[in-house]
Design an enzyme around this catalytic site. Sequence first.
Site, PDB file in Angstrom:
ATOM      1  N   ASP A 170       0.801  -1.231   0.000  1.00  0.00           N
ATOM      2  CA  ASP A 170       0.000   0.000   0.000  1.00  0.00           C
ATOM      3  C   ASP A 170       0.835   1.283   0.000  1.00  0.00           C
ATOM      4  OD1 ASP A 170       1.006   0.186   2.536  1.00  0.00           O
ATOM      5  OD2 ASP A 170      -0.923   0.233   3.553  1.00  0.00           O
ATOM      6  N   TYR A 260      10.626   4.418   1.287  1.00  0.00           N
ATOM      7  CA  TYR A 260      11.487   3.446   1.978  1.00  0.00           C
ATOM      8  C   TYR A 260      12.955   3.536   1.571  1.00  0.00           C
ATOM      9  CZ  TYR A 260       7.863   1.003   4.548  1.00  0.00           C
ATOM     10  OH  TYR A 260       6.877   0.695   5.451  1.00  0.00           O
TER      11      TYR A 260
HETATM   12  P1  NAD Z   1      -1.034  -7.712  13.728  1.00  0.00           P
HETATM   13  O1  NAD Z   1       0.039  -8.358  14.539  1.00  0.00           O
HETATM   14  O2  NAD Z   1      -2.004  -6.806  14.374  1.00  0.00           O
HETATM   15  O3  NAD Z   1      -1.885  -8.868  13.022  1.00  0.00           O
HETATM   16  C1  NAD Z   1      -1.338 -10.001  12.469  1.00  0.00           C
HETATM   17  C2  NAD Z   1      -2.141 -11.230  12.870  1.00  0.00           C
HETATM   18  O4  NAD Z   1      -1.540 -12.369  12.216  1.00  0.00           O
HETATM   19  C3  NAD Z   1      -2.131 -11.543  14.374  1.00  0.00           C
HETATM   20  O5  NAD Z   1      -3.446 -11.624  14.860  1.00  0.00           O
HETATM   21  C4  NAD Z   1      -1.420 -12.871  14.458  1.00  0.00           C
HETATM   22  O6  NAD Z   1      -1.908 -13.716  15.490  1.00  0.00           O
HETATM   23  C5  NAD Z   1      -1.669 -13.467  13.091  1.00  0.00           C
HETATM   24  N1  NAD Z   1      -0.723 -14.516  12.694  1.00  0.00           N
HETATM   25  C6  NAD Z   1       0.610 -14.546  12.894  1.00  0.00           C
HETATM   26  N2  NAD Z   1       1.122 -15.662  12.369  1.00  0.00           N
HETATM   27  C7  NAD Z   1       0.100 -16.347  11.814  1.00  0.00           C
HETATM   28  C8  NAD Z   1       0.007 -17.586  11.114  1.00  0.00           C
HETATM   29  N3  NAD Z   1       1.107 -18.326  10.882  1.00  0.00           N
HETATM   30  N4  NAD Z   1      -1.208 -18.001  10.694  1.00  0.00           N
HETATM   31  C9  NAD Z   1      -2.312 -17.250  10.930  1.00  0.00           C
HETATM   32  N5  NAD Z   1      -2.273 -16.078  11.579  1.00  0.00           N
HETATM   33  C10 NAD Z   1      -1.097 -15.633  12.017  1.00  0.00           C
HETATM   34  O7  NAD Z   1      -0.292  -6.969  12.544  1.00  0.00           O
HETATM   35  P2  NAD Z   1      -0.701  -5.689  11.693  1.00  0.00           P
HETATM   36  O8  NAD Z   1       0.090  -4.543  12.137  1.00  0.00           O
HETATM   37  O9  NAD Z   1      -2.162  -5.565  11.651  1.00  0.00           O
HETATM   38  O10 NAD Z   1      -0.142  -6.086  10.271  1.00  0.00           O
HETATM   39  C11 NAD Z   1      -0.510  -7.279   9.617  1.00  0.00           C
HETATM   40  C12 NAD Z   1       0.393  -7.549   8.441  1.00  0.00           C
HETATM   41  O11 NAD Z   1       0.115  -6.674   7.375  1.00  0.00           O
HETATM   42  C13 NAD Z   1       1.888  -7.385   8.725  1.00  0.00           C
HETATM   43  O12 NAD Z   1       2.612  -8.374   8.024  1.00  0.00           O
HETATM   44  C14 NAD Z   1       2.183  -6.034   8.146  1.00  0.00           C
HETATM   45  O13 NAD Z   1       3.552  -5.885   7.870  1.00  0.00           O
HETATM   46  C15 NAD Z   1       1.351  -6.114   6.911  1.00  0.00           C
HETATM   47  N6  NAD Z   1       1.072  -4.873   6.202  1.00  0.00           N
HETATM   48  C16 NAD Z   1       1.469  -4.823   4.920  1.00  0.00           C
HETATM   49  C17 NAD Z   1       1.240  -3.726   4.162  1.00  0.00           C
HETATM   50  C18 NAD Z   1       1.774  -3.699   2.774  1.00  0.00           C
HETATM   51  O14 NAD Z   1       2.012  -2.650   2.233  1.00  0.00           O
HETATM   52  N7  NAD Z   1       2.026  -4.822   2.131  1.00  0.00           N
HETATM   53  C19 NAD Z   1       0.533  -2.640   4.710  1.00  0.00           C
HETATM   54  C20 NAD Z   1       0.123  -2.713   6.036  1.00  0.00           C
HETATM   55  C21 NAD Z   1       0.386  -3.862   6.766  1.00  0.00           C
HETATM   56  C1  G6P Z   2       3.310   0.985   4.960  1.00  0.00           C
HETATM   57  C2  G6P Z   2       3.983  -0.129   4.216  1.00  0.00           C
HETATM   58  C3  G6P Z   2       3.712  -1.426   4.911  1.00  0.00           C
HETATM   59  C4  G6P Z   2       4.117  -1.373   6.359  1.00  0.00           C
HETATM   60  C5  G6P Z   2       3.439  -0.216   7.051  1.00  0.00           C
HETATM   61  C6  G6P Z   2       3.989  -0.032   8.455  1.00  0.00           C
HETATM   62  O1  G6P Z   2       1.935   0.895   4.844  1.00  0.00           O
HETATM   63  O2  G6P Z   2       3.604  -0.233   2.890  1.00  0.00           O
HETATM   64  O3  G6P Z   2       4.395  -2.439   4.236  1.00  0.00           O
HETATM   65  O4  G6P Z   2       3.764  -2.568   7.020  1.00  0.00           O
HETATM   66  O5  G6P Z   2       3.664   0.956   6.333  1.00  0.00           O
HETATM   67  O6  G6P Z   2       3.161   0.828   9.158  1.00  0.00           O
HETATM   68  P1  G6P Z   2       3.193   0.885  10.743  1.00  0.00           P
HETATM   69  O7  G6P Z   2       2.195   1.918  11.059  1.00  0.00           O
HETATM   70  O8  G6P Z   2       2.798  -0.509  11.224  1.00  0.00           O
HETATM   71  O9  G6P Z   2       4.583   1.224  11.130  1.00  0.00           O
HETATM   72 MN    MN Z   3       4.387  -2.192   2.023  1.00  0.00          MN
END
Ligand code: NAD
Ligand code: G6P
Ligand code: MN
Length: 437
Positions: A170, A260
């Site tokens: 995102d 980044y």
């Molecule tokens: P979070 O810790 O609140 O939620 C993650 C959930 O995953 C937890 O409830 C945890 O219990 C669960 N989990 C962990 N291992 C697991 C497994 N093996 N099987 C099933 N469930 C499992 O984290 P968050 O801050 O809400 O972020 C979630 C994910 O989204 C992170 O990987 C974060 O980096 C990613 N993210 C990516 C983008 C992007 O740009 N690609 C943007 C925002 C967040």
């Molecule tokens: C952006 C990136 C994600 C990352 C997030 C971290 O959205 O694209 O890959 O996980 O920032 O945000 P946070 O608020 O968890 O530091």
């Molecule tokens: Mn990202």
Amino acid sequence: MKKFSVTIAGGGSTYTPGIVLLMLDNLDKFPVRQIKLYDNDEARQKIVADACEILIKERAPEIEFVATTDPETGFSDIDFVMAHIRVGKYEMRELDEKIPLKYGLVGQETCGPGGIAYGMRSIGGVIEMVDYMEKYSPNAWMLNYSNPAAIVAEATRRLRPNSKILNICDMPIGIEARMAKILGLSSRKEMNIRYYGLNHFGWWTDIRDQEGNDLMPQLIEHVQENGYDVGIHSDGSWQRTFQAAKDTQALDPKTLPNTYLKYYFFPNQEVEHSDPNYTRANMVIDGREKNVFSECNRIVEAGTSEGTTLKAGDHASYIIDLARAIAYNTHERMLLIVENKGAISNFDETAMVEVPCVVGANGPEPLTQGEIPRFQKGLMEQQVAVEKLVVEAWMEQSYQKLWQALTLSRTVPNAEVAKQVLDELIEANKAYWPELH
Ligand code: NAD
Ligand code: G6P
Ligand code: MN
């Protein structure tokens, strides 16, 4: 009209309520008959699930709702998996950030040693979900944004090359929303962009309006003054990140950088600005997690979502766009992390690159970005080698390759400190990494 069944994996994520609300707001564009939450932490997921159950009952009672930790229940009878797991949760993110900082190195969720450590945890978790999906719903697609997306994408390319998984981030979308604001456009979708790079490691080369007018000069002028700061409030650390794009942009003034890149170009400044005892993980625990979870608890206690502060994850609407592109063959143009295969003509065919793709029922068709300059090519070759070495280290349980990966990262100055950080990360990640030999 067909109605879809969707599993949100990582059901206990802080982003889950926002995605559920987003789906509820978009049922006319993307009809849903069932929403399942799947997580491997029952207690954590329950907080979010109980609130989501109320949200769904109030707004779309016809939708079936299931929350489970059982893979068969979680992955049967579904069309899409929206995957955002965090293996090791915030507790391990905190260590990913704090351990490198002890050695004076960047401590970051997806960049440098922290990102490598997180990658070594995520690969197994994501592959496991892909296997559940293929076993119980072989026709489903996984829309994955579990981080570190670059390493996860390379791992699925190597280990599950024929799986229907799309990796998306995102960050470019958030930056494009800021660009639209700078230009006075009502939506980022009014821009046509060219972009290339790796995940969290890329550049915009061309941005035009619908008539084909070049918007780059106006954007560059703004970024050279203010970075991507557009005067809308974001918390302190993000504010600094958006401003820092000004310095990053100076390295190649004709393009616009992903935020980044600052971790690779100015690692020392990042370390100076970090508090080794209170990192981004702590801010998220005390901020987003606390807010979302206390609001979920409040809804459950009240038995109603009336007056809720939970909002549809607006910037997450790309996930619905992506699902729609596949479901309805919309051919929308979207930035995805895909195997290069010539999209960047002078770059490794097998690298997972981030480029615009046309997305339809058969998945993504990458758009050719042509040759890239020596500066970016050099940086990307180094970074892609890091990512590939991490995946090989995981597959071969190789200490040697992981040490090489850390040594090769631009954020790590020498092999000696690479080894020290690695040894401490191994200790900290015992419960999650394969044993290295
Ligand atoms: P979070 O810790 O609140 O939620 C993650 C959930 O995953 C937890 O409830 C945890 O219990 C669960 N989990 C962990 N291992 C697991 C497994 N093996 N099987 C099933 N469930 C499992 O984290 P968050 O801050 O809400 O972020 C979630 C994910 O989204 C992170 O990987 C974060 O980096 C990613 N993210 C990516 C983008 C992007 O740009 N690609 C943007 C925002 C967040
Ligand atoms: C952006 C990136 C994600 C990352 C997030 C971290 O959205 O694209 O890959 O996980 O920032 O945000 P946070 O608020 O968890 O530091
Ligand atoms: Mn990202």
